[in-house]
Write an enzyme that holds these catalytic residues in place. Structure first.
Site, PDB file in Angstrom:
ATOM      1  N   ASN A 273     -45.102   5.592 -54.210  1.00 54.23           N
ATOM      2  CA  ASN A 273     -44.949   4.234 -53.689  1.00 54.23           C
ATOM      3  C   ASN A 273     -43.982   3.440 -54.566  1.00 54.23           C
ATOM      4  OD1 ASN A 273     -46.236   2.905 -51.326  1.00 54.23           O
ATOM      5  ND2 ASN A 273     -46.550   1.261 -52.820  1.00 54.23           N
ATOM      6  N   LEU A 274     -43.287   2.466 -53.927  1.00 59.61           N
ATOM      7  CA  LEU A 274     -42.322   1.685 -54.711  1.00 59.61           C
ATOM      8  C   LEU A 274     -43.036   0.876 -55.788  1.00 59.61           C
ATOM      9  CD1 LEU A 274     -39.259   1.055 -54.785  1.00 59.61           C
ATOM     10  CD2 LEU A 274     -39.728  -0.948 -53.371  1.00 59.61           C
ATOM     11  N   GLU A 275     -44.125   0.196 -55.322  1.00 54.96           N
ATOM     12  CA  GLU A 275     -44.907  -0.625 -56.282  1.00 54.96           C
ATOM     13  C   GLU A 275     -46.356  -0.190 -56.243  1.00 54.96           C
ATOM     14  OE1 GLU A 275     -42.048  -4.345 -55.071  1.00 54.96           O
ATOM     15  OE2 GLU A 275     -44.058  -4.148 -54.271  1.00 54.96           O
TER      16      GLU A 275
ATOM     17  N   ALA B 292     -39.275   6.410 -52.335  1.00 50.60           N
ATOM     18  CA  ALA B 292     -39.664   7.720 -51.789  1.00 50.60           C
ATOM     19  C   ALA B 292     -38.446   8.605 -51.531  1.00 50.60           C
ATOM     20  CB  ALA B 292     -40.443   7.507 -50.489  1.00 50.60           C
TER      21      ALA B 292
ATOM     22  N   TYR C 192     -41.996  -6.354 -29.694  1.00 47.90           N
ATOM     23  CA  TYR C 192     -41.981  -4.888 -29.638  1.00 47.90           C
ATOM     24  C   TYR C 192     -40.711  -4.341 -28.994  1.00 47.90           C
ATOM     25  CZ  TYR C 192     -46.446  -4.639 -31.811  1.00 47.90           C
ATOM     26  OH  TYR C 192     -47.438  -4.756 -32.756  1.00 47.90           O
TER      27      TYR C 192
ATOM     28  N   HIS D 244     -51.583   4.569 -35.544  1.00 45.02           N
ATOM     29  CA  HIS D 244     -51.422   3.191 -35.063  1.00 45.02           C
ATOM     30  C   HIS D 244     -50.540   3.117 -33.821  1.00 45.02           C
ATOM     31  CE1 HIS D 244     -52.395   1.535 -39.353  1.00 45.02           C
ATOM     32  NE2 HIS D 244     -53.462   1.924 -38.703  1.00 45.02           N
TER      33      HIS D 244
ATOM     34  N   GLN E 131     -49.026   5.813 -40.307  1.00 47.03           N
ATOM     35  CA  GLN E 131     -49.381   4.478 -39.811  1.00 47.03           C
ATOM     36  C   GLN E 131     -48.184   3.903 -39.066  1.00 47.03           C
ATOM     37  OE1 GLN E 131     -51.737   2.064 -42.970  1.00 47.03           O
ATOM     38  NE2 GLN E 131     -50.506   3.542 -44.110  1.00 47.03           N
TER      39      GLN E 131
ATOM     40  N   SER F 174     -49.123   0.004 -48.663  1.00 50.28           N
ATOM     41  CA  SER F 174     -49.607  -1.034 -49.591  1.00 50.28           C
ATOM     42  C   SER F 174     -51.121  -0.999 -49.762  1.00 50.28           C
ATOM     43  CB  SER F 174     -49.199  -2.412 -49.067  1.00 50.28           C
ATOM     44  OG  SER F 174     -49.831  -2.645 -47.809  1.00 50.28           O
TER      45      SER F 174
ATOM     46  N   ASP G  45     -42.669   4.264 -35.677  1.00 52.87           N
ATOM     47  CA  ASP G  45     -41.318   4.769 -35.379  1.00 52.87           C
ATOM     48  C   ASP G  45     -41.373   6.281 -35.172  1.00 52.87           C
ATOM     49  OD1 ASP G  45     -40.989   4.286 -38.843  1.00 52.87           O
ATOM     50  OD2 ASP G  45     -40.804   6.275 -37.945  1.00 52.87           O
TER      51      ASP G  45
HETATM   52  C1  BV8 Z   1     -60.087  -1.179 -36.848  1.00 54.02           C
HETATM   53  C2  BV8 Z   1     -49.558  -1.682 -35.547  1.00 54.02           C
HETATM   54  C3  BV8 Z   1     -62.229  -0.998 -35.891  1.00 54.02           C
HETATM   55  C4  BV8 Z   1     -48.778  -2.901 -35.433  1.00 54.02           C
HETATM   56  C5  BV8 Z   1     -50.998  -1.922 -37.422  1.00 54.02           C
HETATM   57  C6  BV8 Z   1     -62.559  -2.244 -43.003  1.00 54.02           C
HETATM   58  C7  BV8 Z   1     -62.768  -1.157 -42.173  1.00 54.02           C
HETATM   59  C8  BV8 Z   1     -62.208  -1.130 -40.900  1.00 54.02           C
HETATM   60  C9  BV8 Z   1     -61.422  -2.186 -40.459  1.00 54.02           C
HETATM   61  C10 BV8 Z   1     -61.210  -3.256 -41.273  1.00 54.02           C
HETATM   62  C11 BV8 Z   1     -61.776  -3.296 -42.545  1.00 54.02           C
HETATM   63  N1  BV8 Z   1     -61.397  -4.457 -43.117  1.00 54.02           N
HETATM   64  C12 BV8 Z   1     -60.616  -5.136 -42.265  1.00 54.02           C
HETATM   65  C13 BV8 Z   1     -60.507  -4.448 -41.139  1.00 54.02           C
HETATM   66  C14 BV8 Z   1     -59.751  -4.887 -39.965  1.00 54.02           C
HETATM   67  C15 BV8 Z   1     -58.289  -4.475 -39.987  1.00 54.02           C
HETATM   68  C16 BV8 Z   1     -57.665  -4.523 -41.341  1.00 54.02           C
HETATM   69  O1  BV8 Z   1     -57.557  -3.516 -42.022  1.00 54.02           O
HETATM   70  N2  BV8 Z   1     -57.236  -5.702 -41.738  1.00 54.02           N
HETATM   71  C17 BV8 Z   1     -56.596  -5.838 -43.031  1.00 54.02           C
HETATM   72  C18 BV8 Z   1     -55.285  -6.572 -42.883  1.00 54.02           C
HETATM   73  C19 BV8 Z   1     -57.573  -6.531 -43.949  1.00 54.02           C
HETATM   74  N3  BV8 Z   1     -58.153  -3.138 -39.454  1.00 54.02           N
HETATM   75  C20 BV8 Z   1     -58.062  -3.009 -38.124  1.00 54.02           C
HETATM   76  O2  BV8 Z   1     -58.144  -3.918 -37.343  1.00 54.02           O
HETATM   77  C21 BV8 Z   1     -57.868  -1.598 -37.602  1.00 54.02           C
HETATM   78  N4  BV8 Z   1     -58.815  -1.382 -36.571  1.00 54.02           N
HETATM   79  O3  BV8 Z   1     -60.518  -1.107 -37.934  1.00 54.02           O
HETATM   80  O4  BV8 Z   1     -60.839  -1.092 -35.714  1.00 54.02           O
HETATM   81  C22 BV8 Z   1     -62.758  -0.525 -34.611  1.00 54.02           C
HETATM   82  C23 BV8 Z   1     -63.575   0.608 -34.616  1.00 54.02           C
HETATM   83  C24 BV8 Z   1     -64.096   1.032 -33.416  1.00 54.02           C
HETATM   84  C25 BV8 Z   1     -63.789   0.358 -32.229  1.00 54.02           C
HETATM   85  C26 BV8 Z   1     -62.942  -0.755 -32.237  1.00 54.02           C
HETATM   86  C27 BV8 Z   1     -62.427  -1.209 -33.443  1.00 54.02           C
HETATM   87  C28 BV8 Z   1     -56.522  -1.416 -36.942  1.00 54.02           C
HETATM   88  C29 BV8 Z   1     -55.426  -1.497 -37.945  1.00 54.02           C
HETATM   89  C30 BV8 Z   1     -54.085  -1.176 -37.281  1.00 54.02           C
HETATM   90  C31 BV8 Z   1     -53.318  -2.433 -37.073  1.00 54.02           C
HETATM   91  N5  BV8 Z   1     -51.990  -2.115 -36.629  1.00 54.02           N
HETATM   92  N6  BV8 Z   1     -49.833  -1.540 -36.939  1.00 54.02           N
HETATM   93  C32 BV8 Z   1     -47.338  -2.566 -35.602  1.00 54.02           C
HETATM   94  O5  BV8 Z   1     -46.960  -1.637 -36.348  1.00 54.02           O
HETATM   95  O6  BV8 Z   1     -46.579  -3.290 -34.952  1.00 54.02           O
HETATM   96  S1  BV8 Z   1     -51.173  -2.091 -39.077  1.00 54.02           S
HETATM   97  C33 BV8 Z   1     -49.697  -2.290 -39.866  1.00 54.02           C
HETATM   98  O7  BV8 Z   1     -50.033  -2.228 -41.274  1.00 54.02           O
HETATM   99  C34 BV8 Z   1     -48.689  -1.207 -39.677  1.00 54.02           C
HETATM  100  O8  BV8 Z   1     -49.090  -0.175 -38.818  1.00 54.02           O
HETATM  101  C35 BV8 Z   1     -48.556  -0.611 -41.061  1.00 54.02           C
HETATM  102  O9  BV8 Z   1     -48.304   0.725 -41.058  1.00 54.02           O
HETATM  103  C36 BV8 Z   1     -49.888  -0.890 -41.589  1.00 54.02           C
HETATM  104  C37 BV8 Z   1     -50.055  -0.708 -43.057  1.00 54.02           C
HETATM  105  O10 BV8 Z   1     -48.973  -1.299 -43.696  1.00 54.02           O
HETATM  106  P1  BV8 Z   1     -48.085  -0.356 -44.629  1.00 54.02           P
HETATM  107  O11 BV8 Z   1     -47.621   0.798 -43.829  1.00 54.02           O
HETATM  108  O12 BV8 Z   1     -48.830  -0.066 -45.864  1.00 54.02           O
HETATM  109  O13 BV8 Z   1     -46.853  -1.296 -44.850  1.00 54.02           O
HETATM  110  P2  BV8 Z   1     -46.747  -2.511 -45.891  1.00 54.02           P
HETATM  111  O14 BV8 Z   1     -45.536  -3.299 -45.529  1.00 54.02           O
HETATM  112  O15 BV8 Z   1     -48.059  -3.184 -46.012  1.00 54.02           O
HETATM  113  O16 BV8 Z   1     -46.499  -1.779 -47.293  1.00 54.02           O
HETATM  114  C38 BV8 Z   1     -45.311  -1.021 -47.482  1.00 54.02           C
HETATM  115  C39 BV8 Z   1     -45.458  -0.313 -48.836  1.00 54.02           C
HETATM  116  O17 BV8 Z   1     -44.335   0.536 -49.008  1.00 54.02           O
HETATM  117  C40 BV8 Z   1     -45.474  -1.283 -50.009  1.00 54.02           C
HETATM  118  O18 BV8 Z   1     -46.534  -0.908 -50.883  1.00 54.02           O
HETATM  119  C41 BV8 Z   1     -44.128  -1.047 -50.701  1.00 54.02           C
HETATM  120  O19 BV8 Z   1     -44.220  -1.135 -52.112  1.00 54.02           O
HETATM  121  C42 BV8 Z   1     -43.820   0.369 -50.312  1.00 54.02           C
HETATM  122  N7  BV8 Z   1     -42.384   0.657 -50.233  1.00 54.02           N
HETATM  123  C43 BV8 Z   1     -41.393  -0.156 -49.786  1.00 54.02           C
HETATM  124  N8  BV8 Z   1     -40.212   0.503 -49.849  1.00 54.02           N
HETATM  125  C44 BV8 Z   1     -40.481   1.745 -50.336  1.00 54.02           C
HETATM  126  C45 BV8 Z   1     -41.859   1.847 -50.563  1.00 54.02           C
HETATM  127  N9  BV8 Z   1     -42.443   2.959 -51.050  1.00 54.02           N
HETATM  128  C46 BV8 Z   1     -41.626   4.004 -51.333  1.00 54.02           C
HETATM  129  N10 BV8 Z   1     -40.288   3.981 -51.136  1.00 54.02           N
HETATM  130  C47 BV8 Z   1     -39.683   2.866 -50.644  1.00 54.02           C
HETATM  131  N11 BV8 Z   1     -38.351   2.864 -50.458  1.00 54.02           N
END
Ligand code: BV8
Length: 241
Positions: free
Chosen positions: A205-207, A223, A57, A109, A91, A181, A94
């Site tokens: 979204n990109l993809e 974007a 971090y 987040h 989400q 994503s 930054d």
């Molecule tokens: C919780 C901090 C409950 C870290 C992050 C169902 C319901 C609830 C929870 C869950 C569930 N199923 C599973 C879960 C658990 C879990 C979860 O979702 N797991 C997943 C992986 C299966 N969720 C959790 O744990 C959440 N907590 O539910 O708590 C609870 C309730 C009560 C009491 C206690 C607990 C917490 C989730 C948060 C985790 N922390 N971030 C950090 O940032 O260092 S998540 C992390 O992923 C980031 O924050 C990020 O923002 C987030 C999502 O990712 P994206 O932003 O989508 O980024 P990614 O790289 O994946 O995709 C980028 C996209 O951009 C791509 O599609 C690409 O094509 C596109 N792109 C790229 N370039 C461009 C572009 N688009 C346009 N233009 C471009 N130029």
């Protein structure tokens, strides 16, 4: 309907900051490729190896001064000026939305600029040069200074401001998602929630993300190119009718 008659809610993900030079998480070369989530983004990781998590971090916190908002961020701040009501959820951890001129940003987040006292749970902004060193940092809120953790929502922790987020989506006219994503919940499920209230849903979204089938309207590409064009079109259409 004219933009100035619309309540607009926007959710952004890492993709909107990609063109500013901040790595996304799940694209090729993404953050989670180099740093598995289990090692750096869970409370267990922090208990098990706080130095590794802290280093992950601190390097992202230091990077904030090296990047700038991109045209996608500025397009959203322009849209905010014209909408009847504009509510931005991100989400991202930054500060690029704030630096593009959007005053109220809901960071569901958490934020890299903030650190949280492990004892009191209080968060404080800590971005002075001395706060960015590799040593652990300590709070100013306790009599005996306690160690600070990143003010970030890790996996398994409850995202922030969810009540306000659901209330705003329930009563809005348009829900726009940019650069996500569709992997992480509850963020990825917000479009499903919006659909229950007949909200118009738009994706930029990109993809194709995992939840793209949920959207009424989709725009695939960067974007930084699509959003400025779309926002100008919406503003022009509004001035014509
Ligand atoms: C919780 C901090 C409950 C870290 C992050 C169902 C319901 C609830 C929870 C869950 C569930 N199923 C599973 C879960 C658990 C879990 C979860 O979702 N797991 C997943 C992986 C299966 N969720 C959790 O744990 C959440 N907590 O539910 O708590 C609870 C309730 C009560 C009491 C206690 C607990 C917490 C989730 C948060 C985790 N922390 N971030 C950090 O940032 O260092 S998540 C992390 O992923 C980031 O924050 C990020 O923002 C987030 C999502 O990712 P994206 O932003 O989508 O980024 P990614 O790289 O994946 O995709 C980028 C996209 O951009 C791509 O599609 C690409 O094509 C596109 N792109 C790229 N370039 C461009 C572009 N688009 C346009 N233009 C471009 N130029």
């Amino acid at each position: 309907m004219k933009i100035n008659q619309l309540n607009i809610v926007v959710l952004t993900g890492a993709g909107i900051s990609a063109e500013s030079g901040l790595r996304t998480f799940r694209d090729n070369g993404g953050l989670w490729e180099e740093h598995p989530v289990e090692e750096v983004a869970t409370p267990q990781a922090w208990q098990r190896n706080p130095s590794m998590v802290w280093g992950f971090y601190q390097s992202r916190r230091r990077q904030l001064s090296e990047v700038e908002p991109n045209p996608a961020h500025f397009a959203l701040s322009k849209l905010a000026e014209y909408a009847k009501d504009f509510f931005l959820i991100t989400q991202n951890v930054d500060d690029l939305h704030e630096r593009s001129g959007i005053m109220d940003v809901v960071h569901m987040h958490g934020q890299l600029r903030m650190l949280r006292c492990e004892l009191s749970g209080k968060s404080e902004e800590r971005m002075e040069p001395s706060d960015l060193e590799s040593d652990f940092q300590f709070c100013t809120c306790c009599e005996t200074a306690s160690r600070l953790r990143p003010d970030i929502v890790w996996f398994g922790e409850q995202p922030m401001n969810m009540v306000e987020i659901y209330n705003k989506i329930e009563t809005c006219d348009v829900f726009i998602v940019v650069g996500s994503s569709g992997h992480v919940y509850p963020a990825a499920g917000l479009v499903n929630f919006a659909k229950q209230f007949n909200v118009q849903t738009i994706l930029i979204n990109l993809e194709e993300p995992l939840n793209s089938f949920m959207f009424d309207e989709t725009h695939f590409g960067s974007a930084g190119k699509i959003l400025p064009k779309l926002v100008n079109e919406w503003i022009e259409q509004s001035s014509l009718c």
